[in-house]
Every structure is written in structure tokens, then in C-alpha cells.
Design a protein around this motif. Sequence first.
Motif, PDB file in Angstrom:
ATOM      1  N   ASP A 188       0.833  -1.195   0.000  1.00 45.28           N
ATOM      2  CA  ASP A 188       0.000   0.000   0.000  1.00 45.28           C
ATOM      3  C   ASP A 188       0.875   1.255   0.000  1.00 45.28           C
ATOM      4  OD1 ASP A 188      -2.071  -1.717   0.079  1.00 45.28           O
ATOM      5  OD2 ASP A 188      -2.540  -1.426   2.210  1.00 45.28           O
ATOM      6  N   GLU A 189       0.397   2.278  -0.712  1.00 39.84           N
ATOM      7  CA  GLU A 189       1.121   3.541  -0.813  1.00 39.84           C
ATOM      8  C   GLU A 189       0.170   4.685  -0.469  1.00 39.84           C
ATOM      9  OE1 GLU A 189       4.206   3.834  -1.206  1.00 39.84           O
ATOM     10  OE2 GLU A 189       4.941   2.055  -2.249  1.00 39.84           O
ATOM     11  N   GLY A 190       0.715   5.702   0.220  1.00 39.60           N
ATOM     12  CA  GLY A 190      -0.072   6.883   0.548  1.00 39.60           C
ATOM     13  C   GLY A 190       0.018   7.921  -0.554  1.00 39.60           C
ATOM     14  N   LEU A 191      -1.100   8.574  -0.849  1.00 40.61           N
ATOM     15  CA  LEU A 191      -1.153   9.583  -1.914  1.00 40.61           C
ATOM     16  C   LEU A 191      -1.858  10.818  -1.379  1.00 40.61           C
ATOM     17  CD1 LEU A 191      -0.658  10.351  -4.866  1.00 40.61           C
ATOM     18  CD2 LEU A 191      -2.836   9.268  -5.434  1.00 40.61           C
ATOM     19  N   ASN A 192      -1.153  11.945  -1.400  1.00 41.21           N
ATOM     20  CA  ASN A 192      -1.687  13.215  -0.902  1.00 41.21           C
ATOM     21  C   ASN A 192      -2.271  14.019  -2.060  1.00 41.21           C
ATOM     22  OD1 ASN A 192      -0.678  13.262   2.052  1.00 41.21           O
ATOM     23  ND2 ASN A 192       1.159  12.753   0.873  1.00 41.21           N
ATOM     24  N   ILE A 193      -3.533  14.448  -1.879  1.00 40.95           N
ATOM     25  CA  ILE A 193      -4.246  15.182  -2.920  1.00 40.95           C
ATOM     26  C   ILE A 193      -4.723  16.517  -2.361  1.00 40.95           C
ATOM     27  CG2 ILE A 193      -6.164  15.143  -4.575  1.00 40.95           C
ATOM     28  CD1 ILE A 193      -4.129  12.965  -5.058  1.00 40.95           C
ATOM     29  N   THR A 194      -4.552  17.568  -3.149  1.00 36.43           N
ATOM     30  CA  THR A 194      -5.132  18.871  -2.823  1.00 36.43           C
ATOM     31  C   THR A 194      -6.011  19.276  -3.987  1.00 36.43           C
ATOM     32  OG1 THR A 194      -3.176  19.514  -1.559  1.00 36.43           O
ATOM     33  CG2 THR A 194      -4.682  21.271  -2.215  1.00 36.43           C
ATOM     34  N   GLU A 195      -7.320  19.471  -3.704  1.00 29.36           N
ATOM     35  CA  GLU A 195      -8.245  19.909  -4.759  1.00 29.36           C
ATOM     36  C   GLU A 195      -9.170  20.955  -4.154  1.00 29.36           C
ATOM     37  OE1 GLU A 195     -11.750  19.050  -5.055  1.00 29.36           O
ATOM     38  OE2 GLU A 195     -11.918  17.828  -3.236  1.00 29.36           O
ATOM     39  N   GLY A 196      -9.273  22.082  -4.834  1.00 30.04           N
ATOM     40  CA  GLY A 196     -10.047  23.194  -4.291  1.00 30.04           C
ATOM     41  C   GLY A 196      -9.451  23.634  -2.967  1.00 30.04           C
ATOM     42  N   ASN A 197     -10.272  23.694  -1.916  1.00 35.06           N
ATOM     43  CA  ASN A 197      -9.804  24.027  -0.563  1.00 35.06           C
ATOM     44  C   ASN A 197      -9.720  22.786   0.323  1.00 35.06           C
ATOM     45  OD1 ASN A 197      -9.720  26.794  -1.156  1.00 35.06           O
ATOM     46  ND2 ASN A 197     -11.935  26.990  -0.776  1.00 35.06           N
ATOM     47  N   ARG A 198      -9.721  21.603  -0.299  1.00 33.84           N
ATOM     48  CA  ARG A 198      -9.724  20.361   0.458  1.00 33.84           C
ATOM     49  C   ARG A 198      -8.429  19.588   0.241  1.00 33.84           C
ATOM     50  NH1 ARG A 198     -14.532  21.605  -1.454  1.00 33.84           N
ATOM     51  NH2 ARG A 198     -13.965  20.825  -3.525  1.00 33.84           N
ATOM     52  N   SER A 199      -8.064  18.823   1.292  1.00 31.67           N
ATOM     53  CA  SER A 199      -6.887  17.963   1.228  1.00 31.67           C
ATOM     54  C   SER A 199      -7.306  16.547   1.584  1.00 31.67           C
ATOM     55  CB  SER A 199      -5.801  18.451   2.195  1.00 31.67           C
ATOM     56  OG  SER A 199      -5.362  19.751   1.844  1.00 31.67           O
ATOM     57  N   HIS A 200      -6.814  15.590   0.809  1.00 34.23           N
ATOM     58  CA  HIS A 200      -7.188  14.194   1.023  1.00 34.23           C
ATOM     59  C   HIS A 200      -5.933  13.333   1.090  1.00 34.23           C
ATOM     60  CE1 HIS A 200     -11.185  15.579  -0.045  1.00 34.23           C
ATOM     61  NE2 HIS A 200     -10.716  15.994  -1.229  1.00 34.23           N
ATOM     62  N   PHE A 201      -6.075  12.229   1.827  1.00 41.99           N
ATOM     63  CA  PHE A 201      -4.993  11.251   1.913  1.00 41.99           C
ATOM     64  C   PHE A 201      -5.563   9.900   1.489  1.00 41.99           C
ATOM     65  CE2 PHE A 201      -2.320   8.161   4.229  1.00 41.99           C
ATOM     66  CZ  PHE A 201      -1.083   8.515   3.674  1.00 41.99           C
ATOM     67  N   LEU A 202      -5.108   9.390   0.330  1.00 41.01           N
ATOM     68  CA  LEU A 202      -5.614   8.138  -0.224  1.00 41.01           C
ATOM     69  C   LEU A 202      -4.633   7.010   0.043  1.00 41.01           C
ATOM     70  CD1 LEU A 202      -6.773   9.428  -3.743  1.00 41.01           C
ATOM     71  CD2 LEU A 202      -7.949   9.615  -1.533  1.00 41.01           C
ATOM     72  N   ILE A 203      -5.155   5.803   0.213  1.00 42.56           N
ATOM     73  CA  ILE A 203      -4.331   4.597   0.330  1.00 42.56           C
ATOM     74  C   ILE A 203      -4.489   3.806  -0.968  1.00 42.56           C
ATOM     75  CG2 ILE A 203      -3.892   2.461   1.580  1.00 42.56           C
ATOM     76  CD1 ILE A 203      -3.184   4.949   3.138  1.00 42.56           C
ATOM     77  N   VAL A 204      -3.431   3.759  -1.778  1.00 36.52           N
ATOM     78  CA  VAL A 204      -3.462   3.079  -3.069  1.00 36.52           C
ATOM     79  C   VAL A 204      -3.044   1.624  -2.859  1.00 36.52           C
ATOM     80  CG1 VAL A 204      -2.579   3.037  -5.425  1.00 36.52           C
ATOM     81  CG2 VAL A 204      -2.963   5.233  -4.267  1.00 36.52           C
ATOM     82  N   SER A 205      -3.915   0.686  -3.232  1.00 37.29           N
ATOM     83  CA  SER A 205      -3.648  -0.747  -3.079  1.00 37.29           C
ATOM     84  C   SER A 205      -3.696  -1.430  -4.436  1.00 37.29           C
ATOM     85  CB  SER A 205      -4.683  -1.397  -2.145  1.00 37.29           C
ATOM     86  OG  SER A 205      -4.656  -0.784  -0.867  1.00 37.29           O
ATOM     87  N   TYR A 206      -2.830  -2.431  -4.593  1.00 43.42           N
ATOM     88  CA  TYR A 206      -2.756  -3.170  -5.861  1.00 43.42           C
ATOM     89  C   TYR A 206      -3.614  -4.427  -5.783  1.00 43.42           C
ATOM     90  CZ  TYR A 206      -0.840  -5.821  -9.767  1.00 43.42           C
ATOM     91  OH  TYR A 206      -0.685  -6.536 -10.916  1.00 43.42           O
ATOM     92  N   LEU A 207      -4.444  -4.673  -6.836  1.00 46.94           N
ATOM     93  CA  LEU A 207      -5.298  -5.862  -6.894  1.00 46.94           C
ATOM     94  C   LEU A 207      -4.693  -6.890  -7.834  1.00 46.94           C
ATOM     95  CD1 LEU A 207      -8.893  -4.295  -7.119  1.00 46.94           C
ATOM     96  CD2 LEU A 207      -7.741  -5.234  -5.111  1.00 46.94           C
ATOM     97  N   ASN A 208      -4.478  -8.095  -7.317  1.00 48.87           N
ATOM     98  CA  ASN A 208      -3.907  -9.162  -8.152  1.00 48.87           C
ATOM     99  C   ASN A 208      -4.956  -9.884  -8.978  1.00 48.87           C
ATOM    100  OD1 ASN A 208      -1.034  -9.283  -7.846  1.00 48.87           O
ATOM    101  ND2 ASN A 208      -1.361  -9.888  -5.709  1.00 48.87           N
TER     102      ASN A 208
END
Length: 300
Positions: free
Chosen positions: A82-102
Motif C-alpha cells: 500500500d502507498e499513501g497519496l496526498n491530494i489537494t483539490e479546491g480548498n480540500r486535502s485528502h490522503f488516499l491509500i493506493v492498493s494493488y489488486l492481483n
Amino acid sequence: MKNLSIILLLVLLGSVRTPAQNLMKYPVNVAQSAPAFVKFKDRIKTAEFSTPTAYDNYQIRVRNDDNTLIIQYTATGNTPGDEGLNITEGNRSHFLIVSYLNDYDINKHPQLYYALDDLKNLKSMVTEQAKMAQASDSERVAMEQKKQKEAAAQRERELAAAKQEQQQKEAQRKKKLEAERLAQIKLAEKEKVALAKAEQDRLALEKEQQKLAQEHQEAIKREKAIEAEKESISQAQMDEAKRQQQELARQKELEKAHAERLAKEKREEEAKARLLAAQQEKEKLEAQKRANEEEKKYGV
């Protein structure tokens, strides 16, 4: 392990104070054959993985025309964590967990599409995350089990919808193939009738041409007979008036026979032209038939 520690640290720091409509640890799945599409409400300002090594396995692209983030798996023969991905869109900030599906199958499973552009739904998800953070262990387990059950039900609905859509496409494909088959049969029958008519016209023209040729020979014989008769008549045995009268009559008859011969020659030429056109039409139809059979044979 180092990457996971950094992700957990960022999560803990972000969970101290979670502003409204800011997601933390939102799961996003990516497969080798299917990128993930994450749609946001506003323009994406930044999109960065928490660790540099994540870029060895993933590529991120921003589509500004519809505020969509595309996450694509680019490695081969590697199952990343799993990898963390930081996103900023508009006035919001998000932290996504990217997972790989086999085990993802693009032909069976729904598209990996995540709609985060509805601010009302986004706020509900953030509220649910806050409840999870404040709940006891038993409550958190119950909430997680409920969430997993709802997600499983949603996946089943999506799979059923995908299966129904596939069945509809297959039915449409079979219907199209049947229509094409019937069209080919109809075309073949039409070509058969056209070829038969062309052959019938050709035979009729040949018969007419033979008749005209026979009439032409007969006209030539009559001309020769008249010429022979003209030569055989003794000019001495005829008085001038009778000779002139007979000569005039013979001349008129000769002109008439000559005109008939010319008319028959013209009709003969016209028949030849019609016969040639009929032959060319038949060859064209036969060539079209062979082309259609070749298209049918090779599936063109």
C-alpha cells in the motif's frame, strides 16, 4: 516497513484534526490491466505520493478538463504494498491509500472509478471516518464489518449489472450477426436472379444477332441476283423505253434492297452493342458476387 511507518505517521497527524470534507485513508484500488479514476469536485492542485519509491510502481496523471486523477500501475512482475497519496483539490486535502489488486478481471469486475465530486457524500464519508476514529474497538469492528458487508453488497450489485450489460451486448451481437447472415442470403438470391436475367438477355441477343446475320446474307443474295439479272438482259433485245422502264424499276429495287441491307447492318451493330453490354453486366455481377463471398469468407 519504512514506507508504511511514514504513511501511519501522516495518518496520525491528519487524524488529530480532520477538517470537513477532507478524507483520510480513503482506499483506492489499482490493477495491472485497469487504472483507477478518481473524480473530484474542483481543480486538482497537487497529487504526490508520500514516498518516492511509489513512483517505481505507479504513474499519476491529472485530467484538468473534468478534475479527474488517473492512477496507473506501470511495473511488471511486482506486487507493491500500500502507498499513501496526498491530494489537494479546491480548498480540500485528502490522503488516499493506493492498493494493488492481483485478481482483478476487467471483463468481469466493474471499472475502478471513484466519484468524490459530490460534496454531500464527501462530507458523509468524512463524518463516518471521524466516528470510526472516536469509536471503541468493538464499535469500530462492528462498523467496519457493516461497511464491508455494504461494500460486498455493492460489489455484488455492480457485478450483476456488469453481467447483465455483458449479456445484453452478447444478445445484440448475435442479433447483428443474424441480420448480417440474412442480408447475405438476400444479397446472394438477388445476385442469382440478376445473373439468370443477364444470361437470358445474352441468349436472346445472340438469337437476334443470328437472325440479323441471316437476313443480311439473304439481302446480299438478292442484290447479287438483281445484278446478275441486270447483266443477263440484252440491251439489244429491249427497246429504249422498255429498257429505261426496266432499268428504273431494277434501280429502285436495288436501292430498296441496299437500304434494307444497311438497316439490317445497323440493327446488327446495335444487337452486338447490347450483347457486349449484357456480357459486361454479367461479368460485373459475377465479380461483385465473388467479392461478397471473399468478404464473408474472411469476415470483412
